[in-house]
Design an enzyme around this catalytic site. Structure first.
Site, PDB file in Angstrom:
ATOM      1  NE  ARG A  17       6.328  -0.533  10.126  1.00 29.42           N
ATOM      2  CZ  ARG A  17       5.145  -0.445   9.505  1.00 29.42           C
ATOM      3  NH1 ARG A  17       5.062   0.100   8.303  1.00 29.42           N
ATOM      4  NH2 ARG A  17       4.051  -0.902  10.075  1.00 29.42           N
ATOM      5  NE  ARG A  62       7.144  -3.339   5.659  1.00 29.40           N
ATOM      6  CZ  ARG A  62       5.834  -3.121   5.720  1.00 29.40           C
ATOM      7  NH1 ARG A  62       5.167  -2.754   4.659  1.00 29.40           N
ATOM      8  NH2 ARG A  62       5.190  -3.288   6.862  1.00 29.40           N
ATOM      9  NE  ARG A  87      -4.128  -0.858  10.083  1.00 25.60           N
ATOM     10  CZ  ARG A  87      -3.037  -0.329   9.512  1.00 25.60           C
ATOM     11  NH1 ARG A  87      -3.032   0.915   9.124  1.00 25.60           N
ATOM     12  NH2 ARG A  87      -1.971  -1.077   9.322  1.00 25.60           N
ATOM     13  NE  ARG A  96       1.898  -4.723  11.270  1.00 21.53           N
ATOM     14  CZ  ARG A  96       2.878  -4.456  10.393  1.00 21.53           C
ATOM     15  NH1 ARG A  96       4.078  -5.002  10.557  1.00 21.53           N
ATOM     16  NH2 ARG A  96       2.658  -3.660   9.379  1.00 21.53           N
ATOM     17  CE  LYS A 150      -2.257  -0.753   3.841  1.00 22.44           C
ATOM     18  NZ  LYS A 150      -1.703  -2.059   4.224  1.00 22.44           N
TER      19      LYS A 150
HETATM   20  P1  AMP Z   1       0.973   0.860   9.019  1.00 25.04           P
HETATM   21  O1  AMP Z   1       2.212   1.657   8.799  1.00 25.04           O
HETATM   22  O2  AMP Z   1      -0.207   1.353   8.220  1.00 25.04           O
HETATM   23  O3  AMP Z   1       1.197  -0.626   8.853  1.00 25.04           O
HETATM   24  O4  AMP Z   1       0.555   1.070  10.549  1.00 25.04           O
HETATM   25  C1  AMP Z   1       1.403   0.663  11.596  1.00 25.04           C
HETATM   26  C2  AMP Z   1       0.586   0.506  12.884  1.00 25.04           C
HETATM   27  O5  AMP Z   1       0.030   1.785  13.246  1.00 25.04           O
HETATM   28  C3  AMP Z   1      -0.611  -0.433  12.799  1.00 25.04           C
HETATM   29  O6  AMP Z   1      -0.265  -1.795  12.984  1.00 25.04           O
HETATM   30  C4  AMP Z   1      -1.502   0.106  13.907  1.00 25.04           C
HETATM   31  O7  AMP Z   1      -1.031  -0.300  15.175  1.00 25.04           O
HETATM   32  C5  AMP Z   1      -1.284   1.613  13.795  1.00 25.04           C
HETATM   33  N1  AMP Z   1      -2.263   2.217  12.851  1.00 25.04           N
HETATM   34  C6  AMP Z   1      -1.994   2.789  11.642  1.00 25.04           C
HETATM   35  N2  AMP Z   1      -3.125   3.219  11.054  1.00 25.04           N
HETATM   36  C7  AMP Z   1      -4.130   2.894  11.903  1.00 25.04           C
HETATM   37  C8  AMP Z   1      -5.545   3.047  11.853  1.00 25.04           C
HETATM   38  N3  AMP Z   1      -6.166   3.598  10.788  1.00 25.04           N
HETATM   39  N4  AMP Z   1      -6.270   2.591  12.911  1.00 25.04           N
HETATM   40  C9  AMP Z   1      -5.671   2.041  13.993  1.00 25.04           C
HETATM   41  N5  AMP Z   1      -4.359   1.859  14.097  1.00 25.04           N
HETATM   42  C10 AMP Z   1      -3.579   2.274  13.068  1.00 25.04           C
END
Ligand code: AMP
Length: 205
Positions: free
Chosen positions: A152, A122, A88, A163, A13
């Site tokens: 990360r 990654r 989400r 996740r 994404k």
């Molecule tokens: P990402 O970089 O999009 O994979 O997000 C990393 C982490 O941030 C996720 O695993 C969640 O813990 C938190 N996070 C990011 N976006 C959201 C969202 N829209 N709602 C809730 N938690 C989020």
């Protein structure tokens, strides 16, 4: 244009969002990047989010919705935006529909079996946010900005499984949510980065 990119962790994404947002000249809004920036700055929100993110769980809806509400009022969002990693949950999607009208939702589909390898291999650039994979990029620094790459914390194997479970339970229902509103296009995310970008660009045309 107002877009949403849906897909499990590791679907690509972020990479695709960066390319499409640049091509469409719209703002790229990654709630994950926003939370990581808060963590780096050591804000109250960042400190609260850190433990949740490291467990692979979701930050509470009201926190995320508040953050997004403020973000889309910034001047760079006036011409449109692309959400990457938001919404989400169904509660986030309902809140978003009260804020603005979305033109299109792109669902990036990748077989579950491919995701663990994609995520655990990654490596991220802390400077420009670019993502690399150890299978085809062995340098330790970013080829775009020169910063030293890192993994990360939530890309470590133990967190990845959680996740993916959280995605299945809380985010996957959004596929039907947006399909029933005639907004969803699914693209095959298990191709080269360029091929996926081309498929998304074609869908948007
Ligand atoms: P990402 O970089 O999009 O994979 O997000 C990393 C982490 O941030 C996720 O695993 C969640 O813990 C938190 N996070 C990011 N976006 C959201 C969202 N829209 N709602 C809730 N938690 C989020």
């Amino acid at each position: 244009m107002k877009l949403i990119f849906l897909g499990p962790p590791g679907a690509g994404k972020g990479t695709q969002a960066e390319r499409i947002a640049a091509a469409q000249k719209i703002a790229h809004i990654s709630t994950g990047d926003m939370l990581r920036a808060e963590m780096r700055e050591g804000t109250e929100l960042g400190l609260a989010a850190k433990a949740i993110i490291e467990r692979g769980e979701l930050v509470p809806d009201d926190v995320i919705i508040g953050m997004v509400k403020n973000r889309i009022q910034q001047p760079d969002c006036a011409g449109g935006f692309l959400f990457d990693g938001f919404p989400r949950t169904v509660a986030q999607a309902d809140a978003l529909s009260a804020l603005c009208e979305i033109d299109c939702v792109i669902n990036i589909d990748v077989p579950f079996a491919r995701l663990v390898d994609r995520i655990s291999g990654r490596r991220m650039c802390p400077g420009c946010g670019a993502a690399f994979h150890v299978s085809n990029y062995t340098a330790e620094t970013c080829d775009k900005c020169g910063a030293t790459l890192y993994q990360r914390d939530d890309d470590q194997a133990e967190t990845v499984q959680n996740r993916l479970r959280v995605y299945e339970a809380q985010t996957q229902p959004l596929i039907d949510y947006y399909a029933s509103r005639q907004l969803l296009t699914t693209v095959d995310g298990d191709q080269t980065v360029d091929a996926v970008t081309a498929q998304i660009a074609a869908a948007l045309r």
